[in-house]
Design a protein around this motif. Structure first.
Motif, PDB file in Angstrom:
ATOM      1  N   UNK A 157       0.803  -1.232   0.000  1.00  0.00           N
ATOM      2  CA  UNK A 157       0.000   0.000   0.000  1.00  0.00           C
ATOM      3  C   UNK A 157       0.835   1.280   0.000  1.00  0.00           C
ATOM      4  N   UNK A 158       1.862   1.315  -0.846  1.00  0.00           N
ATOM      5  CA  UNK A 158       2.631   2.547  -0.971  1.00  0.00           C
ATOM      6  C   UNK A 158       3.746   2.716   0.045  1.00  0.00           C
TER       7      UNK A 158
ATOM      8  N   UNK B 150     -11.625   7.213   5.235  1.00  0.00           N
ATOM      9  CA  UNK B 150     -10.785   7.401   4.048  1.00  0.00           C
ATOM     10  C   UNK B 150      -9.858   8.612   4.203  1.00  0.00           C
ATOM     11  N   UNK B 151     -10.342   9.657   4.896  1.00  0.00           N
ATOM     12  CA  UNK B 151      -9.501  10.837   5.087  1.00  0.00           C
ATOM     13  C   UNK B 151      -8.337  10.501   6.001  1.00  0.00           C
TER      14      UNK B 151
ATOM     15  N   UNK C 223      -7.036   7.541   6.403  1.00  0.00           N
ATOM     16  CA  UNK C 223      -6.110   6.674   5.671  1.00  0.00           C
ATOM     17  C   UNK C 223      -5.192   7.489   4.764  1.00  0.00           C
ATOM     18  N   UNK C 224      -5.706   8.629   4.271  1.00  0.00           N
ATOM     19  CA  UNK C 224      -4.890   9.472   3.396  1.00  0.00           C
ATOM     20  C   UNK C 224      -3.770  10.183   4.139  1.00  0.00           C
TER      21      UNK C 224
ATOM     22  N   UNK D 101       0.016   9.628   3.461  1.00  0.00           N
ATOM     23  CA  UNK D 101       0.428  10.058   2.121  1.00  0.00           C
ATOM     24  C   UNK D 101       0.535  11.579   2.053  1.00  0.00           C
ATOM     25  N   UNK D 102      -0.441  12.248   2.666  1.00  0.00           N
ATOM     26  CA  UNK D 102      -0.380  13.711   2.689  1.00  0.00           C
ATOM     27  C   UNK D 102       0.807  14.179   3.518  1.00  0.00           C
TER      28      UNK D 102
ATOM     29  N   UNK E  16       3.573  12.676   3.797  1.00  0.00           N
ATOM     30  CA  UNK E  16       4.773  12.492   2.976  1.00  0.00           C
ATOM     31  C   UNK E  16       5.000  13.702   2.081  1.00  0.00           C
ATOM     32  N   UNK E  17       3.918  14.161   1.438  1.00  0.00           N
ATOM     33  CA  UNK E  17       4.047  15.322   0.550  1.00  0.00           C
ATOM     34  C   UNK E  17       4.502  16.539   1.351  1.00  0.00           C
TER      35      UNK E  17
END
Lengths: 360, 308
Positions: B221-222, B268-269, B271-272, B275-276, B278-279
């Motif tokens: 999963x990334x 879902x937010x 879970x994001x 990733x956010x 990381x950015x």
């Protein structure tokens, strides 16, 4: 035995044209080995994979349908990759394009007008472009690595669209299944053939391929793309702005990925559901390289990759071969394309016995 | 929150961080040698599926972990051959490795979907593990967790305190000069890539044998990509990779706890979030150009073809 590379004085036109075919041939050789290991008759399996779908009109239409998003996305990526911008997040731009394009049919389901479809397509392109603008702006403004940011945004887009189709946008009459209400007729992209599966998205793909080919090979912008990609220093001396190119390339490929997304939603599924993200954005990377980053080559490459998808489905039905084998084929194909591309710039020499190393 | 709860949260942070730490440390060595391998995600998932399969077949999770290390290294050889022997584009080849790894693992793992996994049990040292509060934290975790900490220390020592480490860094900074001095550039890079593959393989095994104990398609999963981002975040310093990995592990666990507590934010937010994050972190670090420039291996992702 040692292998070493010898730089050619000029790049080889022969191998430049031949390398995709060499790669396809090597993939078939590996396919033969793989099917033999899996206990299948390789000739039969390869026939079902790569020939059978071409003998049936329905399956050919399926191939065209499957190739449409792959080609649209890959054309955008070719401009990105040629200019040295690594947009790996096309899958996310495709999803957001599909989602933004669906705004009208979701919120104004009863709105019927010939203007609906063009609006949806434009909004899809804008959505994809906007989403691609994020990594582009971060790269040109802060120097952030665009590979990682564009990829991270894929996961974010997947989660966001998943939330939309499960919560606020879910069709209350949908028996609890995730997905919006089916779009009304004026929000559905018409079929290409009467009562067929293939829709107008295919026309967009062909137009995009020809238009992008023209831009890349006949216009100043195309020259700028190539120069900045191949030799950024020379590009700077020529007065080209690499930062503006980053923004341009990302917006361009984001818009095409977004168009692919909304064309898929409106033409094929006819609603937005949780099955939009099927990895086309990643397969399109293979398509782009197999097409040698040339929009016309990409048209052919998209059809080949689509053939492998449809052939894989057939092989699963007829031979009970896992359709995961398709992904392995596609991955191997990219490897072979990259490996055979080496022959364009280098000669490969093999030396047997004790080699004399010049420098050491 | 009482102490026991805090300790159990810290232990879960360790579990979430370990695969990131392993994969990022391996990739750090690869990048220090001047090679950018974007195939971390692919090598990791190959490790996850091989480790799981081996543990199922033999019933021994340790053999599973060893098999995952071997599989990760073997898989990375494909990348090494293309980029080092055939001088292909490293970015594209790394992507190819990830795409192939995801596909191949799906095919290998198809028969294992839904099977209950074999969990690698935590170690149990008499007396030490029983120390109240910190016993379980320090002496009661799995072997891969301890390996990851030893690995970071070893890599840090190797890169900055040994001659071989200096040679590896010189290959990454200036392969032409290193070659002229007689350092075998290609062989060094091959070894670095293999090491990275082995680390990613073990990271995958941690997921399928400790963290989740199951095989789920695409279960990385990334995480492989986050590990790549961690190397940039750490500006190629092992100690900072450790900090970064635990920071991300903490974000992941915080996100789980928020979901469990029923905080009214859609799952879902949450879970994001990693990733956010990381950015966000990549942007922060990119703004500090000076630090990045000092530590970036100068020849990163540039192919090197030795002339003879």
């Amino acid at each position: 035995m040692t292998l070493f590379l010898e730089k050619r004085a000029n790049y080889s036109r022969l191998f430049s044209a031949l390398s995709p075919f060499l790669a396809l041939g090597l993939t078939l050789v590996f396919g033969t080995i793989m099917f033999t290991v899996l206990g299948q008759n390789p000739a039969e399996a390869l026939y079902i994979y790569f020939v059978l779908p071409l003998t049936d009109a329905y399956l050919i239409e399926q191939i065209v349908l499957k190739a449409t998003p792959l080609i649209l996305i890959a054309i955008g990526l070719s401009v990105c990759f040629r200019s040295g911008n690594w947009n790996i997040g096309a899958e996310g731009q495709y999803l957001i394009g599909g989602m933004i394009g669906s705004l009208i049919p979701v919120y104004f389901n009863d709105f019927q007008s010939p203007i609906v479809l063009p609006l949806m397509m434009v909004m899809g392109m804008l959505g994809g472009a906007m989403y691609a603008a994020v990594p582009a702006i971060l790269k040109s403004r802060f120097g952030t690595n665009e590979i990682l940011t564009s990829l991270m945004l894929v996961y974010v887009a997947q989660q966001f669209v998943d939330w939309l189709v499960r919560t606020p946008w879910r069709d209350p009459q949908g028996m609890g299944f995730p997905g919006t209400k089916r779009f009304n007729e004026s929000a559905v992209l018409p079929d290409l053939l009467t009562n067929g599966e293939a829709h107008w998205g295919t026309v967009f793909a062909v137009v995009a391929a020809i238009g992008t080919w023209f831009m890349l090979s006949k216009t100043m912008k195309g020259f700028e793309v190539t120069v900045l990609g191949e030799c950024p220093r020379a590009g700077r001396f020529a007065g080209f702005d690499a930062k503006k190119m980053t923004i341009f390339a990302f917006l361009f490929s984001g818009a095409l990925a977004g168009l692919a997304g909304i064309a898929e939603v409106s033409g094929s599924v006819e609603k937005l559901d949780d099955n939009l993200s099927l990895g086309y954005g990643f397969t399109a990377i293979i398509v782009a390289f197999l097409g040698r980053l040339n929009p016309l080559g990409i048209l052919a490459a998209g059809l080949i990759l689509a053939l492998s998808y449809i052939g894989g489905e057939e092989a699963q039905i007829v031979l009970q071969i896992s359709n995961r084998a398709t992904n392995v084929f596609q991955g191997l194909l990219l490897f072979f394309v990259l490996a055979t591309d080496t022959l364009i710039h280098y000669r490969i020499r093999l030396e047997f016995g004790s080699s004399v190393k010049g420098a050491s | 929150m009482d102490l026991v709860v805090i300790v159990s949260v810290i232990i879960s942070v360790c579990a979430a961080s370990t695969p990131l730490l392993l994969a990022a440390t391996g990739e750090l060595v690869v990048e220090r040698s001047g090679v950018l391998n974007l195939g971390v995600e692919g090598m990791m998932i190959i490790g996850a599926v091989t480790g799981f399969a081996m543990a199922q077949v033999t019933g021994n999770p340790y053999l599973g972990a060893l098999a995952a290390i071997a599989a990760g290294a073997f898989f990375s050889l494909l990348f090494a051959f293309l980029t080092l022997s055939l001088a292909t584009n490293q970015v594209a080849t790394g992507l190819a490795l990830t795409i192939l790894g995801l596909g191949l693992s799906g095919m290998i793992g198809e028969g294992f979907v839904g099977q209950p996994g074999i969990k690698m049990e935590a170690v149990n040292i008499p007396f030490l593990t029983d120390i109240p509060v910190v016993g379980k934290l320090l002496f009661g975790q799995d072997v891969i967790f301890y390996s990851s900490l030893i690995l970071v220390a070893a890599v840090s020592w190797f890169l900055f305190r040994t001659r071989a480490g200096l040679m590896l860094r010189s290959v990454g900074d200036n392969p032409q000069s290193a070659h002229a001095l007689g350092i075998p550039v290609i062989r060094t890079r091959y070894l670095a890539v293999l090491f990275g593959g082995a680390c990613s393989g073990l990271a995958g095994a941690h997921l399928s044998l400790v963290y989740v104990p199951q095989w789920v398609e695409g279960m990385t999963a990334g995480r492989g990509w986050i590990a790549l981002a961690l190397v940039v975040f750490a500006s190629w310093r092992p100690a900072r990779v450790l900090v970064g990995a635990y920071l991300f592990g903490a974000v992941t666990i915080a996100q789980f706890h928020a979901q469990a507590l029923g905080i009214p934010i859609p799952a879902q937010f949450l879970t994001s979030l990693p990733y956010l994050a990381t950015i966000f972190v990549l942007v922060l670090i990119a703004r500090n150009r000076r630090m990045t420039l000092i530590n970036t291996p100068a020849s990163l992702s540039q192919p090197f073809v030795p002339d003879r």
